[in-house]
Design an enzyme around this catalytic site. Sequence first.
Site, PDB file in Angstrom:
ATOM      1  CG  ASP A 179      -2.078   0.876   1.201  1.00 42.20           C
ATOM      2  OD1 ASP A 179      -2.844   0.954   0.445  1.00 42.20           O
ATOM      3  OD2 ASP A 179      -1.928   2.050   1.618  1.00 42.20           O
ATOM      4  CG  ASN A 187      -4.138  11.187  -5.859  1.00 35.63           C
ATOM      5  OD1 ASN A 187      -3.405  11.357  -6.638  1.00 35.63           O
ATOM      6  ND2 ASN A 187      -4.908  10.009  -5.408  1.00 35.63           N
ATOM      7  CG  HIS A 192      -6.956  12.919  -9.136  1.00 38.05           C
ATOM      8  ND1 HIS A 192      -7.194  11.669  -8.323  1.00 38.05           N
ATOM      9  CD2 HIS A 192      -7.539  13.834  -8.151  1.00 38.05           C
ATOM     10  CE1 HIS A 192      -7.797  12.024  -7.306  1.00 38.05           C
ATOM     11  NE2 HIS A 192      -8.191  13.307  -7.171  1.00 38.05           N
ATOM     12  CG  ASP A 196      -3.899   8.920 -12.848  1.00 38.14           C
ATOM     13  OD1 ASP A 196      -4.090   8.359 -11.558  1.00 38.14           O
ATOM     14  OD2 ASP A 196      -4.514   9.217 -13.736  1.00 38.14           O
ATOM     15  CD  GLU A 223      -4.541   4.289  -1.852  1.00 40.64           C
ATOM     16  OE1 GLU A 223      -5.322   4.282  -2.658  1.00 40.64           O
ATOM     17  OE2 GLU A 223      -4.619   4.752  -0.489  1.00 40.64           O
TER      18      GLU A 223
END
Length: 318
Positions: A179, A187, A192, A196, A223
């Site tokens: 994780d 973010n 975002h 990404d 994630e």
Amino acid sequence: MMFSDGLTPRPARILVVDDQPINIQVLYQVFHHDHQVLMATNGQQALKIARTQHPDLVLLDVEMPGMDGHEVCRRLKADRDTAQIPIIFVTAHREEAEETLGLELGAVDFIGKPINPAIVRARARTHLTLKAQADQLRRWVFIDGLTAIGNRRHLDTQLSTEWRRAKRNGSDLSLLMIDVDHFKRFNDRYGHQAGDECLRRLAGTLRETLRRPADLVARYGGEEFACLLPETPFAGARQIAETLRRKVESLAIPHADSDTAACVTISLGFCTHEPLGPTDEEQFMRAVDEQLYAAKHAGRNCVCGRIADAQTAPATTD
Ligand SMILES: [Mg+2]
């Protein structure tokens, strides 16, 4: 026409099955310039080659001593590993009843004997094209669109396969869950698109680090990533997990809002299933999840793992 088993493209493979070598030779002449031609003179041999060589098309004689073509077809269709391979029957008897039976058994087409090379070539091309398209779709179904590594469906499927294999062979199987620490804050701060891009870089790093062909890296969701490591004992899995953690840290992707470090880090939990461990795949998943949870609580940017023994089977915490 090119096919690919995973990453390497290869010419299409056609398996020709006939008890008369002269018939095989005729078909070999039709196909050997453009395709790899595999040959079998009886049913048992055909099944063995189909399972090990993964042909893209089978041209199957119906009348053979011992196991006939119908039985070969039945068995190929019953086996998950060979069920996708299109089968064309090659037969001197084109009666309705026989064609009906052949189609019911899962054949895609018929070719009459004596064969006409132009017709055989055209029919083969059609079915090879369909097979190539179906293969491509099957691959897409298992790929995560953002990171181009495996997706959750791929992981679930492979976990079941490897779980059964480990039970059968009495081998170790390790599973890592990963994780990204404080990813929501990442973010929120960087946007975002940056998020990404970060996930793509992490996925690339995980994939580059796991180099054995049987290892699988997948994006499990948001994630969260997972690594499935067949035939990997506890110590090996710990080493891999620690390497992944270090490599991600050394990417040094700035993360100003992380409480853990000044850069993006990951937490890792893993379990190793030993041959005498719990028999339940879901319990195993829960045990891995519990280790990831432990890593989060131990301060993140660290690895927690354990051997999933019979006593492990954790209670669900949610
Ligand atoms: Mg025959």
